[in-house]
Design a protein around this motif. Structure first.
Motif, PDB file in Angstrom:
ATOM      1  N   GLY A 137       5.145  -7.155   4.140  1.00  0.00           N
ATOM      2  CA  GLY A 137       6.031  -7.493   5.059  1.00  0.00           C
ATOM      3  C   GLY A 137       7.271  -6.442   5.025  1.00  0.00           C
ATOM      4  N   ALA A 138       7.214  -5.466   4.434  1.00  0.00           N
ATOM      5  CA  ALA A 138       8.231  -4.490   4.490  1.00  0.00           C
ATOM      6  C   ALA A 138       8.266  -4.034   5.786  1.00  0.00           C
ATOM      7  CB  ALA A 138       8.119  -3.251   3.390  1.00  0.00           C
ATOM      8  N   LEU A 139       9.661  -3.723   6.033  1.00  0.00           N
ATOM      9  CA  LEU A 139       9.851  -3.184   7.602  1.00  0.00           C
ATOM     10  C   LEU A 139       9.748  -1.722   7.649  1.00  0.00           C
ATOM     11  CD1 LEU A 139      11.436  -3.967  10.198  1.00  0.00           C
ATOM     12  CD2 LEU A 139      13.484  -2.873   9.418  1.00  0.00           C
ATOM     13  N   ILE A 140       8.771  -1.544   8.641  1.00  0.00           N
ATOM     14  CA  ILE A 140       8.383  -0.274   8.725  1.00  0.00           C
ATOM     15  C   ILE A 140       9.057   0.714   9.909  1.00  0.00           C
ATOM     16  CG2 ILE A 140       6.552   1.274   9.702  1.00  0.00           C
ATOM     17  CD1 ILE A 140       4.514  -0.304   7.856  1.00  0.00           C
ATOM     18  N   ALA A 141       9.189  -0.071  10.792  1.00  0.00           N
ATOM     19  CA  ALA A 141       9.938   0.514  12.015  1.00  0.00           C
ATOM     20  C   ALA A 141      10.411  -0.620  12.970  1.00  0.00           C
ATOM     21  CB  ALA A 141       8.974   1.360  12.978  1.00  0.00           C
ATOM     22  N   GLY A 185       0.009   0.049  21.126  1.00  0.00           N
ATOM     23  CA  GLY A 185      -1.303   0.586  20.557  1.00  0.00           C
ATOM     24  C   GLY A 185      -1.227   1.905  19.733  1.00  0.00           C
ATOM     25  N   GLU A 186      -0.107   2.855  20.238  1.00  0.00           N
ATOM     26  CA  GLU A 186      -0.107   3.882  19.555  1.00  0.00           C
ATOM     27  C   GLU A 186       0.219   3.984  18.070  1.00  0.00           C
ATOM     28  OE1 GLU A 186       2.802   7.897  20.142  1.00  0.00           O
ATOM     29  OE2 GLU A 186       2.540   6.636  21.616  1.00  0.00           O
ATOM     30  N   LEU A 187      -0.427   4.773  17.387  1.00  0.00           N
ATOM     31  CA  LEU A 187      -0.413   4.859  15.884  1.00  0.00           C
ATOM     32  C   LEU A 187       0.838   5.073  15.327  1.00  0.00           C
ATOM     33  CD1 LEU A 187      -2.131   4.560  13.190  1.00  0.00           C
ATOM     34  CD2 LEU A 187      -2.778   6.906  13.541  1.00  0.00           C
ATOM     35  N   ILE A 188       1.455   4.265  14.490  1.00  0.00           N
ATOM     36  CA  ILE A 188       2.973   4.806  14.028  1.00  0.00           C
ATOM     37  C   ILE A 188       2.753   5.398  12.296  1.00  0.00           C
ATOM     38  CG2 ILE A 188       4.622   3.574  12.812  1.00  0.00           C
ATOM     39  CD1 ILE A 188       4.743   1.464  15.104  1.00  0.00           C
ATOM     40  N   CYS A 189       1.943   4.753  11.604  1.00  0.00           N
ATOM     41  CA  CYS A 189       1.611   5.375  10.354  1.00  0.00           C
ATOM     42  C   CYS A 189       0.289   4.955   9.884  1.00  0.00           C
ATOM     43  CB  CYS A 189       2.637   5.089   9.539  1.00  0.00           C
ATOM     44  SG  CYS A 189       2.629   3.151   8.996  1.00  0.00           S
ATOM     45  N   THR A 190      -0.305   5.643   8.965  1.00  0.00           N
ATOM     46  CA  THR A 190      -1.511   5.357   8.185  1.00  0.00           C
ATOM     47  C   THR A 190      -1.208   4.648   6.574  1.00  0.00           C
ATOM     48  OG1 THR A 190      -2.624   7.032   9.307  1.00  0.00           O
ATOM     49  CG2 THR A 190      -3.773   6.071   7.262  1.00  0.00           C
ATOM     50  N   LEU A 191      -1.569   3.317   6.347  1.00  0.00           N
ATOM     51  CA  LEU A 191      -1.390   2.848   5.046  1.00  0.00           C
ATOM     52  C   LEU A 191      -2.517   2.562   4.204  1.00  0.00           C
ATOM     53  CD1 LEU A 191       0.667   1.073   3.452  1.00  0.00           C
ATOM     54  CD2 LEU A 191      -0.116  -0.906   4.850  1.00  0.00           C
ATOM     55  N   GLU A 192      -2.367   3.295   3.230  1.00  0.00           N
ATOM     56  CA  GLU A 192      -3.795   3.081   2.154  1.00  0.00           C
ATOM     57  C   GLU A 192      -3.580   1.724   1.263  1.00  0.00           C
ATOM     58  OE1 GLU A 192      -6.560   6.122  -0.552  1.00  0.00           O
ATOM     59  OE2 GLU A 192      -4.428   5.548  -1.205  1.00  0.00           O
ATOM     60  N   ALA A 196      13.558   2.899  17.330  1.00  0.00           N
ATOM     61  CA  ALA A 196      14.955   2.617  17.330  1.00  0.00           C
ATOM     62  C   ALA A 196      15.324   2.976  15.699  1.00  0.00           C
ATOM     63  CB  ALA A 196      15.592   1.468  17.874  1.00  0.00           C
ATOM     64  N   GLU A 197      14.120   2.548  14.819  1.00  0.00           N
ATOM     65  CA  GLU A 197      14.407   2.571  13.507  1.00  0.00           C
ATOM     66  C   GLU A 197      13.138   2.943  12.623  1.00  0.00           C
ATOM     67  OE1 GLU A 197      16.035  -0.235   9.922  1.00  0.00           O
ATOM     68  OE2 GLU A 197      16.643  -0.602  11.848  1.00  0.00           O
ATOM     69  N   LEU A 198      13.251   3.965  11.694  1.00  0.00           N
ATOM     70  CA  LEU A 198      11.973   4.343  10.890  1.00  0.00           C
ATOM     71  C   LEU A 198      12.230   4.377   9.744  1.00  0.00           C
ATOM     72  CD1 LEU A 198       8.905   5.113  11.434  1.00  0.00           C
ATOM     73  CD2 LEU A 198       9.943   7.443  11.466  1.00  0.00           C
ATOM     74  N   ASN A 199      11.830   3.538   8.818  1.00  0.00           N
ATOM     75  CA  ASN A 199      11.903   3.244   7.374  1.00  0.00           C
ATOM     76  C   ASN A 199      11.058   3.932   6.200  1.00  0.00           C
ATOM     77  OD1 ASN A 199      14.340   1.734   8.159  1.00  0.00           O
ATOM     78  ND2 ASN A 199      13.211   0.034   8.452  1.00  0.00           N
ATOM     79  N   VAL A 200       9.926   4.414   6.878  1.00  0.00           N
ATOM     80  CA  VAL A 200       8.875   5.012   5.789  1.00  0.00           C
ATOM     81  C   VAL A 200       8.576   6.449   6.042  1.00  0.00           C
ATOM     82  CG1 VAL A 200       8.000   2.929   5.822  1.00  0.00           C
ATOM     83  CG2 VAL A 200       7.047   4.471   7.538  1.00  0.00           C
ATOM     84  N   GLU A 201       8.119   6.937   4.952  1.00  0.00           N
ATOM     85  CA  GLU A 201       7.893   8.634   5.170  1.00  0.00           C
ATOM     86  C   GLU A 201       6.558   8.578   4.118  1.00  0.00           C
ATOM     87  OE1 GLU A 201      10.639  10.336   1.383  1.00  0.00           O
ATOM     88  OE2 GLU A 201      11.270  10.327   3.368  1.00  0.00           O
ATOM     89  N   GLY A 252       0.787  -1.307  -0.089  1.00  0.00           N
ATOM     90  CA  GLY A 252      -0.092  -0.014   0.183  1.00  0.00           C
ATOM     91  C   GLY A 252       0.688   1.331   0.150  1.00  0.00           C
ATOM     92  N   LYS A 253       0.183   2.458  -0.008  1.00  0.00           N
ATOM     93  CA  LYS A 253       0.695   3.666   0.119  1.00  0.00           C
ATOM     94  C   LYS A 253       0.695   4.064   1.510  1.00  0.00           C
ATOM     95  CE  LYS A 253       0.681   8.220  -2.156  1.00  0.00           C
ATOM     96  NZ  LYS A 253      -0.139   9.078  -2.920  1.00  0.00           N
ATOM     97  N   ILE A 254       1.792   4.675   2.109  1.00  0.00           N
ATOM     98  CA  ILE A 254       1.950   5.296   3.342  1.00  0.00           C
ATOM     99  C   ILE A 254       1.442   6.998   3.131  1.00  0.00           C
ATOM    100  CG2 ILE A 254       3.473   6.122   5.152  1.00  0.00           C
ATOM    101  CD1 ILE A 254       3.469   3.173   5.160  1.00  0.00           C
ATOM    102  N   LEU A 255       0.348   6.953   3.684  1.00  0.00           N
ATOM    103  CA  LEU A 255      -0.283   8.532   3.857  1.00  0.00           C
ATOM    104  C   LEU A 255       0.139   9.261   4.811  1.00  0.00           C
ATOM    105  CD1 LEU A 255      -4.215   7.509   3.335  1.00  0.00           C
ATOM    106  CD2 LEU A 255      -2.607   8.137   1.828  1.00  0.00           C
ATOM    107  N   LYS A 256       0.673   8.928   5.996  1.00  0.00           N
ATOM    108  CA  LYS A 256       1.055   9.687   7.044  1.00  0.00           C
ATOM    109  C   LYS A 256       1.746   8.954   8.049  1.00  0.00           C
ATOM    110  CE  LYS A 256      -0.700  13.142  10.315  1.00  0.00           C
ATOM    111  NZ  LYS A 256      -1.876  13.762  10.996  1.00  0.00           N
ATOM    112  N   VAL A 257       2.895   9.628   8.570  1.00  0.00           N
ATOM    113  CA  VAL A 257       3.751   9.065   9.663  1.00  0.00           C
ATOM    114  C   VAL A 257       3.522   9.770  10.627  1.00  0.00           C
ATOM    115  CG1 VAL A 257       6.126   8.214  10.010  1.00  0.00           C
ATOM    116  CG2 VAL A 257       5.455   8.005   7.813  1.00  0.00           C
ATOM    117  N   LEU A 258       3.394   9.278  12.059  1.00  0.00           N
ATOM    118  CA  LEU A 258       3.015  10.005  13.041  1.00  0.00           C
ATOM    119  C   LEU A 258       4.019   9.835  14.359  1.00  0.00           C
ATOM    120  CD1 LEU A 258       0.156   8.642  11.824  1.00  0.00           C
ATOM    121  CD2 LEU A 258      -0.894  10.458  13.597  1.00  0.00           C
TER     122      LEU A 258
END
Length: 584
Positions: free
Chosen positions: A577-581, A540-547, A564-569, A524-530
């Motif tokens: 399966g892509a590593l997001i965080a 349970g805290e929101l990391i990102c929104t995926l469409e 410790a690591e954040l791989n999306v924007e 999918g497409k990353i809409l927002k990274v929080l």
């Protein structure tokens, strides 16, 4: 049909395109399909008399290309265009372009679509026509405007897209602290789905029933009311189950709903099929929600209880014929389940992929409007609806038992579907007693359902394609495109290699040592990274929104810790399966 209407192009795909084509064939007409590159082997393409390529998979480059649709309609000698639902079905610009091209538009006049498509204008028209509405803003709002409305009317309030519908770009705000983020999210979705970021406010009616009226109107001033439907079984404002008539509506309320629907239809000079949606509060107050200027997904339940083919009626109206009837009393009861390619065990995540088994129930009084069969693939690019299962009974309980039995006999493999959810929900006493409200699925049922799922053993892997050697050459049909038109060529297949692929459900988190890897549950497409690297997060805290598949999905932290690591924007496309965080 008259000699005027002979060939109809369906500007849509999947199950609604197939359903429309069947009626077209019944009436002795010809159908023309359009398709994207992702839909080359789709069922609607094979069902049509002719089919033409629109363009690449993204809807903006294919199903939303008005110029290409008009060009293909002319090239195929189509007389009319049926928009189905979704995509351009409620786009008055498309309707006007069809009429300007000298083609018949199987839908309402563009002026009526514009008036009802703008939800703020629709509210004003409804008020003028004497239709009851909930308090709301007369114009689009920003954060300050929304706060001013809340100070006058209180919380909760609803944020809605001015040009929206179908539960998209809809947010419920219960406190002032939620308002700014909710407005931002609603505006973002409104822009993405409807090309207009404008949002307005309404007072939110807590735990109502969702009841809608089906109308038909011809060019001769006649408006028919075909009864109401109940669409209260919803999740995230998306309908899951519909029925007709509503178990909450008696004869007196039905008459009131019908009068309001006919009054509004006449006020805007309506023509063809339309649906007026209402909220019915726990105290029995009825209030207008919106008008959908198209055929609805749930139209089959109305067809079964009033004995009318609504697509055939749409074609008759477009052909200039008169309705010849007014108010139609429902007889019996019908229930529809939307079969979506979603995984209820994983929070209803979309589940695109290849379908390896498709066995439909074949009992009397059972109808399946399918958009796929075994061997077809559900693309990632569009919504998740793959079929509708509808059952009829002489009363509600008979219809309920019949659809429960049909769900047991409906077998789909290779992807996850909502069939297990429907079986559990229709067996629940709240549905059995007819007491479902729009909040019951999320507040009352899903906690029970999720607890039950956790007790089940893990799913085993299943073969997508069985291995083996064919004992004789297999007959295959290949698709050939000549100047964009689709042709089928039959050949003999001597290939004896059939690959085996296990079906695996993607894990969203994976623990390694002292940290957790958060992975994309789907493409999918990353809409927002929080979040940002180094930030502390709670479980349970929101990391990102995926469409994905026209749905916004929340990716959350599996536990408390530090990013410790954040791989999306925002704007990135990720694979399953892509590593997001990484959380430590």
């Amino acid at each position: 049909m008259t000699a005027v209407l002979r060939t109809v192009l369906i500007a849509n795909r999947a199950e609604i395109a197939v359903r429309i084509m069947r009626t077209i064939r019944d009436l002795g007409l010809r159908s023309v399909a359009v398709y994207s590159e992702a839909d080359r082997s789709a069922l609607h393409v094979e069902t049509a008399d002719e089919a033409y390529l629109l363009g690449p998979a993204p809807a903006a480059e294919s199903y939303l290309r008005i110029d290409k649709l008009i060009e293909i309609a002319k090239r195929s000698n189509a007389d009319a265009i049926h928009p189905g639902y979704g995509f351009l079905a409620e786009n008055e610009g498309f309707a006007q372009a069809v009429e300007d091209a000298g083609l018949i538009w199987i839908g309402p006049p563009p002026s009526a679509m514009a008036q009802m498509g703008d939800k703020v204008a629709a509210r004003k028209t409804a008020i003028a026509a004497g239709v009851p509405v909930v308090p709301g803003t007369e114009n689009p709002v920003d954060v300050e405007g929304a706060r001013a409305f809340a100070s006058e009317h209180g919380y909760p309030l609803a944020l809605k897209a001015v040009m929206g519908g179908g539960g998209k770009a809809f947010r419920v705000v219960r406190t002032g602290a939620e308002l700014e983020e909710a407005l931002e999210g609603a505006s973002r979705e409104a822009q993405a789905y409807f090309g207009d970021a404008s949002v307005f406010c309404e007072r939110y009616v807590d735990k109502p029933r969702h009841v809608e009226a089906q109308i038909l109107a011809d060019d001769h001033g006649n408006v028919a009311f075909l009864g109401e439907r109940d669409c209260s079984t919803q999740r995230r404002h998306q309908k899951l189950i519909e029925e007709a008539p509503s178990p909450a509506v008696d004869a007196a309320l039905r008459e009131k709903i019908g009068e309001a629907a006919v009054s509004l239809a006449k006020a805007v000079g309506y023509r063809n099929a339309g649906t007026l949606e209402f909220l019915l509060s726990p105290s029995g107050d009825l209030s207008f929600l919106e008008m959908n200027t198209r055929l609805q997904v749930e139209h089959p339940v109305t067809e079964l209880v009033v004995g009318k083919d609504l697509v055939a009626e749409q074609l008759r109206i477009a052909d200039g014929q008169q309705l010849g009837y007014g108010f139609l009393e429902p007889r019996g009861h019908a229930i529809e389940c939307r079969i979506n390619a979603e995984d209820p065990a994983a929070g209803f995540l979309p589940s695109p992929g290849a379908i390896t088994r498709w066995d439909e129930p074949r009992d009397p009084f059972v109808r399946v409007d399918e958009g796929f069969t075994a061997g077809k693939s559900v693309p990632r690019d569009y919504d998740s609806l793959i079929a509708k299962l509808i059952c009829f009974g002489t009363d509600r309980e008979q219809a309920r038992l019949r659809i429960l039995e049909a769900l047991r006999d409906f077998h789909i493999e290779g992807i996850q579907t909502t069939i297990p959810f429907h079986r559990a929900f229709i067996s629940h006493e709240t549905f059995s007693e007819g007491n479902v409200t729009t909040r019951f699925v999320e507040d009352g049922f899903l906690p029970e359902f999720n607890a039950l799922l956790e007790q089940l053993p893990p799913m085993t892997e299943r073969a997508v394609v069985s291995s083996g050697r064919a004992s004789a050459p297999l007959q295959r049909t290949l698709t050939v495109e000549v100047s964009g038109r689709r042709y089928d060529v039959t050949i003999l297949d001597n290939d004896d290699t059939h690959q085996f692929h296990p079906l695996e459900r993607a894990a969203s988190t994976h623990s390694v040592g002292g940290h957790d890897e958060v992975r994309a549950p789907m493409q999918g497409k990353i809409l927002k990274v929080l979040v940002e690297t180094g930030q502390e997060v709670d479980s349970g805290e929101l990391i990102c929104t995926l469409e994905a598949m026209k749905m916004e999905n929340h990716v959350v932290a599996p536990r408390e810790g530090t990013i410790a690591e954040l791989n999306v924007e925002a704007g990135m496309t990720v694979e399953t399966g892509a590593l997001i965080a990484v959380i430590e």
